[in-house]
Design a protein around this motif. Structure first.
Motif, PDB file in Angstrom:
ATOM      1  N   GLU A 290       0.877  -1.171   0.000  1.00  0.00           N
ATOM      2  CA  GLU A 290       0.000   0.000   0.000  1.00  0.00           C
ATOM      3  C   GLU A 290       0.912   1.218   0.000  1.00  0.00           C
ATOM      4  OE1 GLU A 290      -3.438  -2.141   2.783  1.00  0.00           O
ATOM      5  OE2 GLU A 290      -2.119  -0.614   3.637  1.00  0.00           O
ATOM      6  N   LEU A 291       0.812   2.047  -1.014  1.00  0.00           N
ATOM      7  CA  LEU A 291       1.694   3.197  -1.149  1.00  0.00           C
ATOM      8  C   LEU A 291       1.034   4.441  -0.559  1.00  0.00           C
ATOM      9  CD1 LEU A 291       2.974   2.643  -4.805  1.00  0.00           C
ATOM     10  CD2 LEU A 291       3.972   1.825  -2.661  1.00  0.00           C
ATOM     11  N   VAL A 292       1.779   5.136   0.291  1.00  0.00           N
ATOM     12  CA  VAL A 292       1.276   6.345   0.942  1.00  0.00           C
ATOM     13  C   VAL A 292       2.264   7.482   0.678  1.00  0.00           C
ATOM     14  CG1 VAL A 292       0.577   7.412   3.116  1.00  0.00           C
ATOM     15  CG2 VAL A 292       0.230   4.949   2.772  1.00  0.00           C
ATOM     16  N   THR A 293       1.770   8.579   0.146  1.00  0.00           N
ATOM     17  CA  THR A 293       2.600   9.766  -0.064  1.00  0.00           C
ATOM     18  C   THR A 293       2.332  10.750   1.064  1.00  0.00           C
ATOM     19  OG1 THR A 293       2.501   9.474  -2.469  1.00  0.00           O
ATOM     20  CG2 THR A 293       3.197  11.632  -1.642  1.00  0.00           C
ATOM     21  N   ALA A 294       3.291  10.895   1.958  1.00  0.00           N
ATOM     22  CA  ALA A 294       3.093  11.753   3.130  1.00  0.00           C
ATOM     23  C   ALA A 294       4.427  11.995   3.805  1.00  0.00           C
ATOM     24  CB  ALA A 294       2.116  11.109   4.120  1.00  0.00           C
ATOM     25  N   SER A 295       4.445  12.997   4.670  1.00  0.00           N
ATOM     26  CA  SER A 295       5.625  13.328   5.467  1.00  0.00           C
ATOM     27  C   SER A 295       5.453  12.808   6.886  1.00  0.00           C
ATOM     28  CB  SER A 295       5.827  14.841   5.495  1.00  0.00           C
ATOM     29  OG  SER A 295       6.803  15.202   6.462  1.00  0.00           O
ATOM     30  N   VAL A 296       6.550  12.411   7.501  1.00  0.00           N
ATOM     31  CA  VAL A 296       6.494  11.967   8.894  1.00  0.00           C
ATOM     32  C   VAL A 296       6.170  13.121   9.832  1.00  0.00           C
ATOM     33  CG1 VAL A 296       8.043  10.023   8.529  1.00  0.00           C
ATOM     34  CG2 VAL A 296       8.995  12.241   9.190  1.00  0.00           C
ATOM     35  N   THR A 297       6.224  14.341   9.345  1.00  0.00           N
ATOM     36  CA  THR A 297       5.886  15.505  10.184  1.00  0.00           C
ATOM     37  C   THR A 297       4.402  15.842  10.127  1.00  0.00           C
ATOM     38  OG1 THR A 297       6.336  17.081   8.394  1.00  0.00           O
ATOM     39  CG2 THR A 297       8.184  16.467   9.814  1.00  0.00           C
ATOM     40  N   ASP A 298       3.623  15.150   9.308  1.00  0.00           N
ATOM     41  CA  ASP A 298       2.195  15.407   9.126  1.00  0.00           C
ATOM     42  C   ASP A 298       1.413  14.509  10.072  1.00  0.00           C
ATOM     43  OD1 ASP A 298      -0.480  15.443   8.252  1.00  0.00           O
ATOM     44  OD2 ASP A 298       0.091  15.782   6.169  1.00  0.00           O
ATOM     45  N   SER A 299       0.925  15.067  11.163  1.00  0.00           N
ATOM     46  CA  SER A 299       0.279  14.254  12.200  1.00  0.00           C
ATOM     47  C   SER A 299      -0.991  13.569  11.695  1.00  0.00           C
ATOM     48  CB  SER A 299      -0.032  15.105  13.434  1.00  0.00           C
ATOM     49  OG  SER A 299      -0.837  16.215  13.097  1.00  0.00           O
ATOM     50  N   ALA A 300      -1.792  14.255  10.879  1.00  0.00           N
ATOM     51  CA  ALA A 300      -3.021  13.651  10.365  1.00  0.00           C
ATOM     52  C   ALA A 300      -2.703  12.487   9.430  1.00  0.00           C
ATOM     53  CB  ALA A 300      -3.863  14.700   9.643  1.00  0.00           C
ATOM     54  N   ALA A 301      -1.727  12.684   8.560  1.00  0.00           N
ATOM     55  CA  ALA A 301      -1.344  11.620   7.630  1.00  0.00           C
ATOM     56  C   ALA A 301      -0.751  10.431   8.373  1.00  0.00           C
ATOM     57  CB  ALA A 301      -0.342  12.162   6.609  1.00  0.00           C
ATOM     58  N   MET A 302       0.047  10.694   9.401  1.00  0.00           N
ATOM     59  CA  MET A 302       0.636   9.602  10.151  1.00  0.00           C
ATOM     60  C   MET A 302      -0.427   8.840  10.939  1.00  0.00           C
ATOM     61  SD  MET A 302       3.709   9.204   9.311  1.00  0.00           S
ATOM     62  CE  MET A 302       3.648   7.757  10.356  1.00  0.00           C
ATOM     63  N   ALA A 303      -1.411   9.551  11.459  1.00  0.00           N
ATOM     64  CA  ALA A 303      -2.500   8.879  12.166  1.00  0.00           C
ATOM     65  C   ALA A 303      -3.226   7.924  11.231  1.00  0.00           C
ATOM     66  CB  ALA A 303      -3.458   9.914  12.741  1.00  0.00           C
ATOM     67  N   GLU A 304      -3.488   8.378  10.017  1.00  0.00           N
ATOM     68  CA  GLU A 304      -4.165   7.535   9.036  1.00  0.00           C
ATOM     69  C   GLU A 304      -3.288   6.357   8.636  1.00  0.00           C
ATOM     70  OE1 GLU A 304      -6.273   7.929   4.610  1.00  0.00           O
ATOM     71  OE2 GLU A 304      -5.600   9.722   5.694  1.00  0.00           O
ATOM     72  N   ALA A 305      -1.992   6.606   8.466  1.00  0.00           N
ATOM     73  CA  ALA A 305      -1.080   5.545   8.041  1.00  0.00           C
ATOM     74  C   ALA A 305      -0.920   4.466   9.113  1.00  0.00           C
ATOM     75  CB  ALA A 305       0.273   6.136   7.685  1.00  0.00           C
ATOM     76  N   CYS A 306      -0.982   4.858  10.376  1.00  0.00           N
ATOM     77  CA  CYS A 306      -0.801   3.903  11.472  1.00  0.00           C
ATOM     78  C   CYS A 306      -2.043   3.056  11.741  1.00  0.00           C
ATOM     79  CB  CYS A 306      -0.396   4.634  12.750  1.00  0.00           C
ATOM     80  SG  CYS A 306       1.324   5.187  12.789  1.00  0.00           S
ATOM     81  N   ALA A 307      -3.187   3.504  11.271  1.00  0.00           N
ATOM     82  CA  ALA A 307      -4.439   2.780  11.533  1.00  0.00           C
ATOM     83  C   ALA A 307      -4.356   1.367  10.964  1.00  0.00           C
ATOM     84  CB  ALA A 307      -5.605   3.530  10.921  1.00  0.00           C
ATOM     85  N   GLY A 308      -4.564   0.388  11.808  1.00  0.00           N
ATOM     86  CA  GLY A 308      -4.570  -0.998  11.369  1.00  0.00           C
ATOM     87  C   GLY A 308      -3.210  -1.629  11.207  1.00  0.00           C
ATOM     88  N   ALA A 309      -2.139  -0.903  11.523  1.00  0.00           N
ATOM     89  CA  ALA A 309      -0.790  -1.463  11.390  1.00  0.00           C
ATOM     90  C   ALA A 309      -0.459  -2.342  12.591  1.00  0.00           C
ATOM     91  CB  ALA A 309       0.240  -0.351  11.257  1.00  0.00           C
ATOM     92  N   ASP A 310       0.218  -3.443  12.320  1.00  0.00           N
ATOM     93  CA  ASP A 310       0.647  -4.353  13.382  1.00  0.00           C
ATOM     94  C   ASP A 310       2.048  -4.033  13.874  1.00  0.00           C
ATOM     95  OD1 ASP A 310      -1.661  -6.266  13.312  1.00  0.00           O
ATOM     96  OD2 ASP A 310      -0.974  -6.511  11.251  1.00  0.00           O
ATOM     97  N   ALA A 311       2.813  -3.353  13.044  1.00  0.00           N
ATOM     98  CA  ALA A 311       4.185  -2.980  13.410  1.00  0.00           C
ATOM     99  C   ALA A 311       4.615  -1.818  12.536  1.00  0.00           C
ATOM    100  CB  ALA A 311       5.142  -4.151  13.252  1.00  0.00           C
ATOM    101  N   LEU A 312       5.605  -1.099  13.016  1.00  0.00           N
ATOM    102  CA  LEU A 312       6.113   0.079  12.309  1.00  0.00           C
ATOM    103  C   LEU A 312       7.627   0.028  12.271  1.00  0.00           C
ATOM    104  CD1 LEU A 312       6.150   3.094  11.294  1.00  0.00           C
ATOM    105  CD2 LEU A 312       5.835   3.755  13.687  1.00  0.00           C
ATOM    106  N   ILE A 313       8.188   0.194  11.080  1.00  0.00           N
ATOM    107  CA  ILE A 313       9.637   0.354  10.917  1.00  0.00           C
ATOM    108  C   ILE A 313       9.863   1.796  10.482  1.00  0.00           C
ATOM    109  CG2 ILE A 313      11.710  -0.388   9.702  1.00  0.00           C
ATOM    110  CD1 ILE A 313      10.394  -3.102   9.278  1.00  0.00           C
ATOM    111  N   HIS A 314      10.452   2.587  11.357  1.00  0.00           N
ATOM    112  CA  HIS A 314      10.603   4.021  11.107  1.00  0.00           C
ATOM    113  C   HIS A 314      11.993   4.308  10.555  1.00  0.00           C
ATOM    114  CE1 HIS A 314      10.289   8.285  11.374  1.00  0.00           C
ATOM    115  NE2 HIS A 314      11.016   8.415  12.481  1.00  0.00           N
ATOM    116  N   LEU A 315      12.048   4.468   9.232  1.00  0.00           N
ATOM    117  CA  LEU A 315      13.295   4.807   8.545  1.00  0.00           C
ATOM    118  C   LEU A 315      13.298   6.253   8.071  1.00  0.00           C
ATOM    119  CD1 LEU A 315      13.536   1.657   6.195  1.00  0.00           C
ATOM    120  CD2 LEU A 315      14.568   1.934   8.457  1.00  0.00           C
TER     121      LEU A 315
END
Length: 274
Positions: A48-73
């Motif tokens: 699933e491709l997401v175009t967003a910045s890690v500084t965008d709180s709304a986008a990150m909230a949406e991206a994290c929804a339903g995730a089982d794990a996060l690798i922050h690079l």
């Protein structure tokens, strides 16, 4: 068959690109987030491709929804201005962790760097190598930002019970050749990086851990004890490339004596490709 969804920030960067094919599994969806363009999914590729910045709180909230794990690079991977480093690497990581906490993501893997301890000497670890949990001795603003995200990871584990594994990456490229002789010490092969991330994703209840992200190189000065405790087993060795870098200059003085190499003498706040 349960499907695992793994969010990877900075997925269009060097490490992210190297991991895309290597972390692919039939029972896993990779949610790939970056501001830079990414190639479309190949046939049968669960992404699933997401175009967003890690500084965008709304986008990150949406991206994290339903995730089982996060690798922050995601973030600046070299020295930059203090303002840019603070905004993207430190504030961005806080935004990512807060989004993960709110969404209930149980496990986060944070990409740190040897530059968080860059002013530690190569020989201070003895036979076993410099311990992975050595206290910070950053060599640049970039190194300071990595020390800060390590502290943020510790805070989010202690406060909220999130499993957080911080990986102090040496240098992860297809080969260590572009790094010259220093790469024979710091290299984390792409295949070993995938093995390491798999260990981080599968280890039961790790709590908060600091580990080194390097291959088992003949000239390694980093301890692998902590990573191996999670199930990591390195199968690669930078020494394979020793002849190809033999004629290149070896770092001397401060750069040769410390984990940070040339970062220890590079100008603060200025981008450098070291």
């Amino acid at each position: 068959m349960a499907v695992q969804r793994v969010l990877i920030t900075g997925s269009a960067g060097i490490v992210g690109n190297l991991m895309r094919s290597r972390l692919r599994r039939p029972d896993r969806v990779l949610r790939l987030l970056d501001l830079a363009p990414q190639s479309a999914a190949e046939p049968g590729e669960n992404v699933e491709l997401v175009t967003a910045s890690v500084t965008d709180s709304a986008a990150m909230a949406e991206a994290c929804a339903g995730a089982d794990a996060l690798i922050h690079l995601g973030g600046h991977s070299r020295e930059n201005s203090w303002e840019a480093t603070l905004d993207v690497n430190v504030n961005g990581t806080h935004t990512v962790l807060e989004a993960a906490r709110t969404a209930g993501v149980p496990r986060v893997i944070l990409a740190s760097s040897n530059h968080s301890v860059g002013f530690r000497r190569n020989d201070e670890g003895g036979e076993n190598g410099v311990p992975a949990d050595s206290t910070p001795r950053p060599d640049t603003y970039y190194g300071v930002s990595k020390a800060a995200i390590e502290a943020l990871g510790s805070l989010y584990h202690s406060r909220f019970g999130m499993d957080v594994i911080v990986v102090r990456i040496g240098s992860c490229f297809e080969t260590p050749i572009q790094l010259g002789p220093r790469g024979l010490t710091t290299w984390l092969s792409p295949d070993d990086a995938a093995r390491l991330f798999e260990a981080c994703l599968s280890c039961p209840s790790p709590g908060y851990r600091l580990i080194w992200g390097v291959s088992d190189n003949t000239r390694r000065v980093y301890s692998l004890t902590e990573a191996e405790a999670l199930g990591y087993k390195s199968l690669d060795n930078a020494e394979t490339y020793a002849e190809q870098v033999a004629a290149m200059p070896t770092p001397a003085g401060i750069a040769g004596e410390h984990l940070g190499g040339g970062f220890c003498t590079a100008p603060l706040g200025e981008f450098n490709p070291l």
